[in-house]
Design an enzyme around this catalytic site. Structure first.
Site, PDB file in Angstrom:
ATOM      1  N   THR A 135       0.856  -1.183   0.000  1.00 41.54           N
ATOM      2  CA  THR A 135       0.000   0.000   0.000  1.00 41.54           C
ATOM      3  C   THR A 135       0.893   1.234   0.000  1.00 41.54           C
ATOM      4  O   THR A 135       2.115   1.120  -0.090  1.00 41.54           O
ATOM      5  CB  THR A 135      -0.914   0.026   1.239  1.00 41.54           C
ATOM      6  OG1 THR A 135      -0.138   0.393   2.383  1.00 41.54           O
ATOM      7  CG2 THR A 135      -1.554  -1.333   1.482  1.00 41.54           C
ATOM      8  N   CYS A 136       0.269   2.411   0.112  1.00 40.76           N
ATOM      9  CA  CYS A 136       1.082   3.630   0.120  1.00 40.76           C
ATOM     10  C   CYS A 136       1.894   3.767   1.397  1.00 40.76           C
ATOM     11  O   CYS A 136       2.864   4.518   1.442  1.00 40.76           O
ATOM     12  CB  CYS A 136       0.196   4.856  -0.066  1.00 40.76           C
ATOM     13  SG  CYS A 136      -1.116   5.012   1.150  1.00 40.76           S
ATOM     14  N   GLN A 206      -7.749  -3.523   2.163  1.00 41.05           N
ATOM     15  CA  GLN A 206      -6.536  -3.936   1.453  1.00 41.05           C
ATOM     16  C   GLN A 206      -6.110  -5.341   1.866  1.00 41.05           C
ATOM     17  O   GLN A 206      -5.672  -6.145   1.032  1.00 41.05           O
ATOM     18  CB  GLN A 206      -5.429  -2.915   1.716  1.00 41.05           C
ATOM     19  CG  GLN A 206      -5.711  -1.569   1.063  1.00 41.05           C
ATOM     20  CD  GLN A 206      -4.898  -0.428   1.649  1.00 41.05           C
ATOM     21  OE1 GLN A 206      -4.417  -0.514   2.774  1.00 41.05           O
ATOM     22  NE2 GLN A 206      -4.759   0.652   0.903  1.00 41.05           N
ATOM     23  N   ALA A 278      -8.781  10.299  -9.785  1.00 40.26           N
ATOM     24  CA  ALA A 278     -10.207  10.219  -9.446  1.00 40.26           C
ATOM     25  C   ALA A 278     -10.556   8.860  -8.853  1.00 40.26           C
ATOM     26  O   ALA A 278     -11.676   8.384  -8.997  1.00 40.26           O
ATOM     27  CB  ALA A 278     -11.065  10.496 -10.690  1.00 40.26           C
TER      28      ALA A 278
END
Length: 530
Positions: A135-136, A206, A278
């Protein structure tokens, strides 16, 4: 599913199709487990030489000996009757807590590449199962290995080769966890206790996606399937049975709050806001911007339909939708720019921003960028344009979320109690798997005896029996064996939900193994595969 804007600038395919050649140099004896659950990998003083850099070829006899040793090791992991331990569960990776975004973005693996990463990891000799959580804020690997030390070296090798980062540069930032510690860590991750923003709900989605992707990956085996299912259950319980997610903030809300804090007036009414992307993160951004009084945003995306769908979710906000070719024009007109796209490349460079006009005095004459993408979309050297532009990334959100963490300490303590219950349930289930080889061995032994005795009986009876009579005698022998085995088999079966019951089952298993001398009847079966 793009949970948070991340991609992979280092191409994962570089290691695809390469058969790992593992150096057999031993791990330093100075390595030891500490009382701390999180162990830094820089204590491992011996690593793997990447295949492409190796110049030494082992003699054929050495290679054959190594191959035999590996087969013996795997056989011992399966054959508990020889006194060996079950496969090792280990977790290795880096998170926002111990590694900068500059390093995390190099190791990030897009969701579409997870199956390939699992396949590559399981192609190593000692790795039986694998899972990727990227993930980030984190990049973590969970593997089931036939050997602890060799498994660690192989995971390190894959991380270094897939990212292109030398192992000596990676090790100071890596965490390394084993068995109970690895289980506890994943439970905390799923529960939101290890997140930058404590209690945020996106990480559970996630973790659930890792499990979903794993269903179509052969290397996502029985142990990891059970682990991630239990972690998902733990995450749900933490959110439903504690107040940790009440009024929860996320990375997106922290980004919106950071931007608001940095504006001189602390109001979005005085600033032109632009969002690049988006996806899910942008949706959350708009939600929190709207709650802070932002009435108008410019959205840039590669396609119109997704941007239009985003606008439809927030009728109270005015949207100015543009496609990516208008990027520079929209950024020049903006005072605050959020980057939350899945781009794997930098979208804005120092030279681009240097050529743009200064912003008005109401926003301090500064154009502010908040980049929550990993890999980053905005060049960090824009900060060198002192007085006209400043860039913040996900690591800069820590100052915003510190108060949130302190306020949720009580809920976190309650959550830890729940996690211990879920850990106990998972460990009981994992222990219950140990009876499977015993069940098979006992059945095989009984069937071999039955078949041999049936053949003796048929030989003594001669050819005086027709096929119907022979079938009846054989069915009789099978029925007797099944009835005799019913009691022992029942004593060996356990669903793993009750730790006390599992303990009794394992005691029964030991007694039956000794009673029937099953060590020679064990049927080898890969322990880690579904």
């Amino acid at each position: 599913m793009q949970q948070c804007g991340f991609g992979k600038r280092a191409v994962l395919g570089r290691v695809s199709g390469v058969s790992p050649q593992i150096s057999l140099s031993p791990v330093s004896s100075s390595y030891s487990r500490t009382s701390c659950a999180r162990v830094s990998c820089n204590v491992l003083t011996e690593g793997i030489s990447a295949p492409e850099k190796s110049t030494v070829k082992l003699p054929t006899s050495h290679l054959e000996s190594s191959k035999r040793a590996l087969e013996q090791l795997k056989e011992q992991q399966i054959n508990r009757y020889a006194g060996s331990k079950k496969p090792v569960l280990l977790s290795m990776g880096l998170t926002i807590h111990n590694a900068p975004v500059e390093l995390r973005e190099k190791l990030a693996v897009p969701e579409a590449e997870w199956p390939r990463a699992i396949e590559e990891l399981c192609s190593y000799p000692h790795l039986e199962e694998a899972a990727v959580l990227s993930t980030c804020n984190r990049m973590e690997l969970y593997v089931v290995a036939a050997s602890w030390h060799r498994g660690v070296r192989e995971v390190e090798d894959w991380l270094s080769r897939s990212s292109g980062v030398p192992l000596e540069e990676l090790r100071p930032y890596l965490f390394l966890l084993r068995d109970r510690d690895a289980t506890h860590h994943l439970m905390r991750v799923a529960g939101g206790l290890d997140s930058l923003v404590m209690g945020e709900g996106q990480i559970l989605a996630q973790v659930r996606q890792v499990h979903k992707v794993g269903q179509n990956a052969p290397g996502f085996g029985r142990h990891l399937n059970g682990l991630f299912k239990q972690a998902i259950t733990a995450g749900k319980r933490v959110r439903s049975e504690t107040s940790i997610s009440t009024g929860s903030v996320s990375v997106s809300s922290a980004a919106a709050e950071l931007a608001q804090l940095k504006l001189p007036t602390h109001k979005f009414d005085d600033a032109n806001v632009c969002i690049i992307g988006a996806g899910k993160m942008s949706t959350l951004l708009v939600k929190h911007l709207a709650s802070k009084g932002c009435k108008e945003v410019t959205v840039l995306n590669r396609s119109l339909p997704r941007a239009e769908a985003l606008a439809a979710e927030f009728p109270e906000v005015k949207f100015n939708i543009h496609l990516m070719p208008d990027l520079m024009k929209c950024v020049e007109a903006a005072d605050v720019v959020f980057a939350a796209s899945g781009s794997e490349e930098l979208l804005l460079h120092k030279a681009d921003i240097a050529a743009m006009s200064q912003r008005p005095e109401v926003v301090g004459g500064v154009r502010r960028f908040v980049d929550i993408s990993v890999p980053r979309n905005i060049a960090p050297d824009i900060n060198e344009l002192s007085g006209s532009a400043v860039v913040y990334n996900v690591d800069d959100l820590k100052e915003v979320v510190a108060a949130n963490k302190e306020g949720r300490a009580a809920a976190a303590a309650e959550a830890e109690v729940l996690l211990k219950e879920e850990m106990r349930a998972f460990e009981a289930w994992r222990d219950s798997l140990e009876t499977v080889p015993t069940i098979k061995a006992l059945r095989n032994m009984a069937e071999n005896i039955r078949a041999a005795e049936f053949e003796k009986a048929v030989g003594k009876l001669g050819e005086g029996m027709n096929k119907k009579q022979l079938k009846a005698v054989e069915e009789l022998s099978k029925a007797i064996v099944n009835k005799l085995l019913h009691g022992p088999m029942t004593a060996l079966r356990c669903d793993g939900s009750d730790a006390d019951a599992v303990g009794q089952t394992l005691a029964n298993m030991t007694a039956l193994e000794r009673m029937f001398d099953l060590s020679g009847a064990t049927e080898a079966e890969p322990a880690g595969k579904k």
